[in-house]
Write a protein that holds these residues in place. Sequence first.
Motif, PDB file in Angstrom:
ATOM      1  N   LEU A  74       0.927  -1.285  -0.105  1.00  0.00           N
ATOM      2  CA  LEU A  74       0.024   0.126   0.126  1.00  0.00           C
ATOM      3  C   LEU A  74       0.770   1.160  -0.056  1.00  0.00           C
ATOM      4  O   LEU A  74       0.545   2.163  -0.707  1.00  0.00           O
ATOM      5  N   LEU A  75       1.861   1.334   1.050  1.00  0.00           N
ATOM      6  CA  LEU A  75       2.603   2.616   1.111  1.00  0.00           C
ATOM      7  C   LEU A  75       4.193   2.210   1.187  1.00  0.00           C
ATOM      8  O   LEU A  75       4.304   1.293   2.027  1.00  0.00           O
ATOM      9  N   GLN A  76       4.906   3.099   0.981  1.00  0.00           N
ATOM     10  CA  GLN A  76       6.220   3.124   1.426  1.00  0.00           C
ATOM     11  C   GLN A  76       6.592   4.596   2.280  1.00  0.00           C
ATOM     12  O   GLN A  76       6.462   5.643   1.588  1.00  0.00           O
ATOM     13  N   VAL A  77       7.145   4.449   3.418  1.00  0.00           N
ATOM     14  CA  VAL A  77       7.307   5.641   4.254  1.00  0.00           C
ATOM     15  C   VAL A  77       8.768   5.863   4.545  1.00  0.00           C
ATOM     16  O   VAL A  77       9.374   4.711   5.272  1.00  0.00           O
ATOM     17  N   LYS A  78       9.347   6.895   4.175  1.00  0.00           N
ATOM     18  CA  LYS A  78      10.704   6.949   4.700  1.00  0.00           C
ATOM     19  C   LYS A  78      10.962   8.554   5.077  1.00  0.00           C
ATOM     20  O   LYS A  78      10.130   9.490   4.733  1.00  0.00           O
ATOM     21  N   TYR A  79      11.845   8.788   5.977  1.00  0.00           N
ATOM     22  CA  TYR A  79      12.303  10.144   6.531  1.00  0.00           C
ATOM     23  C   TYR A  79      12.953  11.083   5.474  1.00  0.00           C
ATOM     24  O   TYR A  79      14.026  10.548   5.145  1.00  0.00           O
ATOM     25  N   VAL A  80      12.492  12.263   5.311  1.00  0.00           N
ATOM     26  CA  VAL A  80      13.305  13.080   4.319  1.00  0.00           C
ATOM     27  C   VAL A  80      13.027  14.572   5.219  1.00  0.00           C
ATOM     28  O   VAL A  80      12.061  15.003   5.560  1.00  0.00           O
ATOM     29  N   GLN A  81      14.662  14.907   5.609  1.00  0.00           N
ATOM     30  CA  GLN A  81      14.846  16.066   6.494  1.00  0.00           C
ATOM     31  C   GLN A  81      13.880  15.902   7.661  1.00  0.00           C
ATOM     32  O   GLN A  81      13.432  16.831   8.281  1.00  0.00           O
ATOM     33  N   ARG A  83      11.451  14.309   8.345  1.00  0.00           N
ATOM     34  CA  ARG A  83       9.741  14.045   8.223  1.00  0.00           C
ATOM     35  C   ARG A  83       9.385  12.918   7.297  1.00  0.00           C
ATOM     36  O   ARG A  83      10.127  12.653   6.331  1.00  0.00           O
ATOM     37  N   PRO A  84       8.445  12.176   7.828  1.00  0.00           N
ATOM     38  CA  PRO A  84       7.890  11.044   7.000  1.00  0.00           C
ATOM     39  C   PRO A  84       7.288  11.617   5.830  1.00  0.00           C
ATOM     40  O   PRO A  84       6.524  12.464   5.580  1.00  0.00           O
ATOM     41  N   SER A  85       7.848  10.837   4.678  1.00  0.00           N
ATOM     42  CA  SER A  85       7.408  10.993   3.189  1.00  0.00           C
ATOM     43  C   SER A  85       7.134  10.040   2.491  1.00  0.00           C
ATOM     44  O   SER A  85       7.476   8.819   2.756  1.00  0.00           O
ATOM     45  N   VAL A  86       6.129  10.088   1.384  1.00  0.00           N
ATOM     46  CA  VAL A  86       5.788   8.943   0.516  1.00  0.00           C
ATOM     47  C   VAL A  86       6.378   9.157  -0.739  1.00  0.00           C
ATOM     48  O   VAL A  86       6.363  10.319  -1.226  1.00  0.00           O
ATOM     49  N   PRO A  87       6.840   8.192  -1.486  1.00  0.00           N
ATOM     50  CA  PRO A  87       7.600   8.374  -2.711  1.00  0.00           C
ATOM     51  C   PRO A  87       6.418   8.821  -3.694  1.00  0.00           C
ATOM     52  O   PRO A  87       4.787   8.441  -3.540  1.00  0.00           O
ATOM     53  N   ALA A  88       6.690   9.478  -4.885  1.00  0.00           N
ATOM     54  CA  ALA A  88       5.539   9.921  -5.860  1.00  0.00           C
ATOM     55  C   ALA A  88       4.576   8.822  -6.416  1.00  0.00           C
ATOM     56  O   ALA A  88       3.435   9.049  -6.594  1.00  0.00           O
ATOM     57  N   SER A  89       5.354   7.568  -6.775  1.00  0.00           N
ATOM     58  CA  SER A  89       4.465   6.518  -7.423  1.00  0.00           C
ATOM     59  C   SER A  89       3.334   6.216  -6.263  1.00  0.00           C
ATOM     60  O   SER A  89       2.311   5.676  -6.639  1.00  0.00           O
ATOM     61  N   PHE A  90       3.405   6.263  -5.120  1.00  0.00           N
ATOM     62  CA  PHE A  90       2.458   5.889  -4.177  1.00  0.00           C
ATOM     63  C   PHE A  90       1.314   6.968  -3.902  1.00  0.00           C
ATOM     64  O   PHE A  90       0.211   6.727  -3.976  1.00  0.00           O
TER      65      PHE A  90
END
Length: 531
Positions: A74-81, A83-90
């Motif tokens: 469903l989702l991929q979550v990773k921290y960017v700066q 904050r949790p972020s989701v890649p554009a494809s999701f």
Amino acid sequence: MVSWTAVVRVLVTLAVIGYTNAQRGRGKPSIVTESQTFNIRAGDSVTLPCEVNNMGRRSLFWFKGEDRRNRELLLQVKYVQGRPSVPASFVSKYLNTGKYALDGTGLNLPIVEPIDAGEYTCSVSWVRQSIKHTLNVYEDDYTDGDTYDDYGYMYNSEDETNPWSKEDEEEEEVESEDDTDFRGRYDHRWRQEDFGIDTFPESREVVVSEGSNVTLTCRVRGYQNDPIWLHLGNQVAEGSVLQLAQVHRSQAGEYMCQVQNQHFQNNSTFQVHILYLEVNAEVSTVEAASFGPAELACVISGSHPVQVEWFHNGEFVQPDNVTLRLHSEGQRFLLQIAEVNEQNVGRYECRAYSDSGRSMAQMDLVPLPSGMMSFDFKSIPSQVPGKLTIQFSLEFDSVDMIQSVEIYYTKAESEHGWERSTLGQDNVFKITERSYRAEQMIDLDPDSEYYIQAKPFTVTGRSGPYEAPRTFHTPVEEVIVSEAPQIHYAEYDYQPQQKEEKSTPNWLKKTLIITSRLPILYRVFGNRLAP
């Protein structure tokens, strides 16, 4: 006195200790949330938690399904700066549809539907840690003993009997059909406004890319019958939830959720917009004359605005508006080439980009030999009585090597049709980097009008175009073959002039004429007599 060496050692030791403690404090990621079971009523919102310590640069994944091999990502979550972020494809596939949302690292379902029931897994990459949440969804909000009357209204059978049965209504209608009080008691049972419709998404408008999944929800409160779904006037499904998997552009348009019984009808309309991008080559193989202009075109349909780029044999094409020029006409995007040569023939790609994705089309630019660039002929002595031997010289331009040439000729007003003469490699010569010459001798009638056509063939098997026939006229005189052949000059050839003197004997004059023409006889017959 403290030495500088001791100070440096102390500072280095403190730095190492601080770095070691920092590394220990950072540690490996660990999930601190425990697996839970959620019992949620359809239409409510729920967040499935998954709190992780020391996340670092690792990714967190949300899956749906019990089977590890067939579960859905469903989702991929990773921290960017931080904050949790989701890649554009999701984002385009899930978040933009409103089906799911991100709550920190938790998975949020804004409106729970019956189809959402199941097992959800939160997993952190590389550390083999995961938790599983179980989501149970109750579609109806009623207690044991609740049931429905004949009109779809709910009442509690433990508290009272159904006061609105059809049998009771029929009996009272027989007693008094004009009883307004009675009618007022029953009017609310088929009033349209009494049936509320909950929709998801609330805006009733969905914009997705082609190939995505679409879910539309339409729940009617207090009514037991399932609604039906109509698309362009045709029923496509039944039930409170409509699911469209991997939608195609043909499925775009208006969807209507409709509920009705014998007393009323209510509906809610959804708009589904499907974004797509399609690129097609207008012609997959573009054939163009060598060293002439060419035009390649791709037709782009779907979502606009669109960005178009051209590639030649895998390399980006940079237009200069002189030899290469880009142009567009509505949905047609053109690459115009001023001159086809060895450097620009081959495979071309038209690549298009838009908000809905990317697409491309391929086409090949193939060079063809040109038509006759020049045409010349002259007459020479013939071995056939009553004929003239005409030597033709034809020139063509071609990127690829010309292997053979077919010559077609016919006499004007002839009933015998066209005759063909084929020239092989022995009669085709390359005279410049781009030009070829073909030579052939044919016996024709003197003082006659002829039509001629020529078609060259390259080593790749491609041929040049048929052009309009060219006209030529053979000389008037015919060459009579004798023991001492006479040389015939066409009217446009050079012919030496001999000044006669009355005092010169005839035998001496003929001897001088024959002697003067010996070089010509040698040039004409030398090639034929050579072994």
